[in-house]
Enzyme design. Sequence first.
Site, PDB file in Angstrom:
ATOM      1  N   ASP A  48       0.834  -1.199   0.000  1.00  0.00           N
ATOM      2  CA  ASP A  48       0.000   0.000   0.000  1.00  0.00           C
ATOM      3  C   ASP A  48       0.876   1.260   0.000  1.00  0.00           C
ATOM      4  O   ASP A  48       1.726   1.435   0.863  1.00  0.00           O
ATOM      5  CB  ASP A  48      -0.889  -0.016   1.253  1.00  0.00           C
ATOM      6  CG  ASP A  48      -2.161   0.778   1.092  1.00  0.00           C
ATOM      7  OD1 ASP A  48      -2.118   1.854   0.478  1.00  0.00           O
ATOM      8  OD2 ASP A  48      -3.212   0.321   1.592  1.00  0.00           O
ATOM      9  N   THR A  89      -6.855   3.367  -2.289  1.00  0.00           N
ATOM     10  CA  THR A  89      -6.672   1.967  -1.891  1.00  0.00           C
ATOM     11  C   THR A  89      -7.756   1.040  -2.442  1.00  0.00           C
ATOM     12  O   THR A  89      -7.454  -0.015  -3.000  1.00  0.00           O
ATOM     13  CB  THR A  89      -6.635   1.864  -0.357  1.00  0.00           C
ATOM     14  OG1 THR A  89      -5.521   2.609   0.133  1.00  0.00           O
ATOM     15  CG2 THR A  89      -6.521   0.417   0.096  1.00  0.00           C
ATOM     16  N   ASN A 110     -12.565   5.033  -2.196  1.00  0.00           N
ATOM     17  CA  ASN A 110     -12.748   4.318  -0.929  1.00  0.00           C
ATOM     18  C   ASN A 110     -14.170   4.544  -0.410  1.00  0.00           C
ATOM     19  O   ASN A 110     -14.836   3.631   0.050  1.00  0.00           O
ATOM     20  CB  ASN A 110     -11.736   4.800   0.106  1.00  0.00           C
ATOM     21  CG  ASN A 110     -10.320   4.415  -0.237  1.00  0.00           C
ATOM     22  OD1 ASN A 110     -10.088   3.436  -0.947  1.00  0.00           O
ATOM     23  ND2 ASN A 110      -9.348   5.170   0.251  1.00  0.00           N
ATOM     24  N   ASP A 172      -9.449  -3.723   5.936  1.00  0.00           N
ATOM     25  CA  ASP A 172     -10.497  -4.623   5.454  1.00  0.00           C
ATOM     26  C   ASP A 172     -10.580  -4.628   3.932  1.00  0.00           C
ATOM     27  O   ASP A 172     -10.642  -5.685   3.297  1.00  0.00           O
ATOM     28  CB  ASP A 172     -11.857  -4.277   6.078  1.00  0.00           C
ATOM     29  CG  ASP A 172     -12.205  -2.793   6.016  1.00  0.00           C
ATOM     30  OD1 ASP A 172     -11.978  -2.160   4.968  1.00  0.00           O
ATOM     31  OD2 ASP A 172     -12.709  -2.269   7.021  1.00  0.00           O
ATOM     32  N   HIS A 319       1.326   8.304   5.174  1.00  0.00           N
ATOM     33  CA  HIS A 319       0.407   9.391   5.494  1.00  0.00           C
ATOM     34  C   HIS A 319       0.884  10.177   6.710  1.00  0.00           C
ATOM     35  O   HIS A 319       0.765  11.404   6.757  1.00  0.00           O
ATOM     36  CB  HIS A 319      -0.989   8.833   5.777  1.00  0.00           C
ATOM     37  CG  HIS A 319      -1.791   8.562   4.550  1.00  0.00           C
ATOM     38  ND1 HIS A 319      -2.215   9.558   3.705  1.00  0.00           N
ATOM     39  CD2 HIS A 319      -2.247   7.397   4.012  1.00  0.00           C
ATOM     40  CE1 HIS A 319      -2.911   9.029   2.707  1.00  0.00           C
ATOM     41  NE2 HIS A 319      -2.936   7.717   2.863  1.00  0.00           N
TER      42      HIS A 319
END
Length: 555
Positions: A48, A89, A110, A172, A319
């Site tokens: 990610d 993501t 998202n 998730d 981030h």
Amino acid sequence: MKRIFSLIIFLFLFCSCGAQENVNDNVLVEMQNETNLRPKLVVGIVVDQMRYDYLTRFESKFGEGGFKRMINEGFNCKNNHFNYVPTYTGPGHASVYTGTTPKYHGIISNNWYDKNIKETVYCAQDDSVASVGTETTAGKMSPHRMLTTTVADENRLFTQMRGKTIGIAIKDRGAILPAGHTANAAYWFHGKDEGVWITSTFYRDDLPQWVNDFNSSDIVKSYLKVWDTYKPIETYIESGSDLNEYERGFKGKSTATFPYDLAALQSENDGYDILKTTAYGNSLTVDFALAAIKGENLGQDKDTDVLTVSFSSTDYVGHNFGVNSKEIEDTYIRLDKDLERFFNYLDEKVGVGEYTAFLTADHGAVDVPAYLQSLKIPSGYLDYNDRKARFQEFLNEKYGTIDIVENVSNNQLFFNKEKLKELGLDIHDVEQALVDEQISYPNIAKVYTATAMNSTNFTTGIEALLQNGFNQKRSGDVIVVDDIAYIAYSKKGSTHGSGLNYDTHVPLLFFGKGIKHGETYNKTIIPDIAPTISALLGISFPNGATGDVLGFVID
């Protein structure tokens, strides 16, 4: 004469039977050879927020068994990009495994505004299912909003559901979307005061024993320790100074500098959730993936299994600290060691040369604009409040109401179609009026209408990327593109989402059974991954796939 004729008939039948047996034997051998050509296990790895240049920037710090092993033994696509906007993501994970873009798989962000129910929805949210492994709502998730199949789904169909699929990630959505609709299970991490791996009733009604054993062990708790640099910090010359003005850090610590005592900081940082924003979140993910390989007996029979693993902590660290931080460098150094541990386990349990892995990312990230500004590189921050006030003033002056726009999100404007009809307004006229207004605002580079997205075939530039990310039923009526390196975000830490190179250029490594050794600078795109794995397995492509098979990768 009759005896001679009978003898001829006997010989003919004997030879025919023998020939038929040979044909049957040949078919069986051919089927067996075809089965043997397939890997026992396909491992899809998504890191990610991994920019491509992390591979080259931190190369001298990597060992030989992780990233370098994939490069030295496998195939490196050096010019790999996302071919749509937005680079988030949810869309990223869906695109990797479906072989298409949000235009078709429907995961347009998202979170997005649902025009039918007039509410914002989350890409993996599913209120029709229940949590498994926690009493909270953290498990009420499924892939039901993803409209197409994944390569894992197609493998399940091809093997008559015998080939297993397991999805794993801290997030998730990073576990659910890759695993697809037919997965045996997807597992994600629920932190807070629990620190457990959970799933939902979409997959199963209880946790298997191996997951219960993992959750009841001390593995998660063991990572609440000091996070310091893996190597001496003075050797981390590939990143900026440890003490700077561009990082957020953790509550309870006055500076965003090593070391971090996670046990002492956890109470002010959502308990076990603090692990997500450290390199240890990746280590925990590998621990759980190894338990899954053993607990599910993955790669142990003739039917190919699929394991999807997403490393979410790299995104949380990026981030929080930014792409030029010491923290991000240490996270990738440690991830490299975790990948080596992961591959060594696969060698032992599945067999060297018996599995195939690929590694990519769901998006990249921009350097902290405040840092870029200090270097006189054009960049900055967006004032959405000022933009909103100016826009509402325009709407009131021109139409006498702000209600013709019912939602503004994800750089898109959603019209209130009922209000337009009530006022007798032509939607195309309103589209163009809003385009003309928005383009006059500071730090807006381009503005497009839904009509343009639906009626024009864009093949290059940001327009093509916008169109690939535009889903007619889910996207807005006007789309806004901000200036390069301008973000709506804190002045500390970094983010992503654009169609620019810092967000679209990500690694793509193939490694293992059926993969050639080599590299290419030819452009590849994220939707090429799923068709390539499908071709390697000899199975159907995901039903909405638009990518191409990278034939030069397959041995």
